[in-house]
Design a protein around this motif. Structure first.
Motif: not given
Length: 135
Positions: A49-67
């Motif tokens: 809406k704020n014209k910061l991007a043309a498209c955003v894909n939402i990719i589900p089910q990601v497991t993040s492992i981090y410190e």
């Protein structure tokens, strides 16, 4: 007749896009992790809406492992894959930092070297370089 006009418009548009050349790195992909679909949809919608991007894909089910804070963490997240102009990355990062629930929001980007010319041209047409964002 309307169908023929529609087809002709597409052919002319495609020919117009094909005659232009894309400058490598003009567009970028940015990646942002979010904790859930509600946050992802809200953030993605506001980014577009704020014209910061043309498209955003939402990719589900990601497991993040981090410190984090000296401990190994494992969380279920989603990834926003954001297509924008490289000149908008800093503004996009600032917007995400101000609107993201994480203390340290992940915003990373990479330039788009090549791709489908009409798609890359579309990104350039949709994303505004001036300050004409919608509030």
């Amino acid at each position: 007749m309307p169908l023929l006009l529609s087809v002709l418009r597409r052919v002319v548009t495609m020919a117009e896009f094909q005659t232009r050349s894309y400058t490598s790195g003009t567009a970028s992909m940015a990646f942002v992790t979010v904790p859930n679909i509600e946050v992802g949809k809200k953030l993605a919608g506001d980014i577009v809406k704020n014209k910061l991007a043309a498209c955003v894909n939402i990719i589900p089910q990601v497991t993040s492992i981090y410190e984090w804070e000296d401990k190994i963490q494992e969380d279920s997240e989603l990834i926003l894959m954001i297509k924008t102009l490289t000149v908008k990355i800093d503004e996009l990062s600032e917007f995400v930092r101000k609107n993201h629930p994480y203390e340290v929001a992940e915003v990373i980007s990479a330039p788009i070297e090549n791709g489908n010319p009409p798609y890359l041209e579309w990104i350039s047409k949709v994303v505004t370089v001036t300050g004409n964002q919608k509030k």
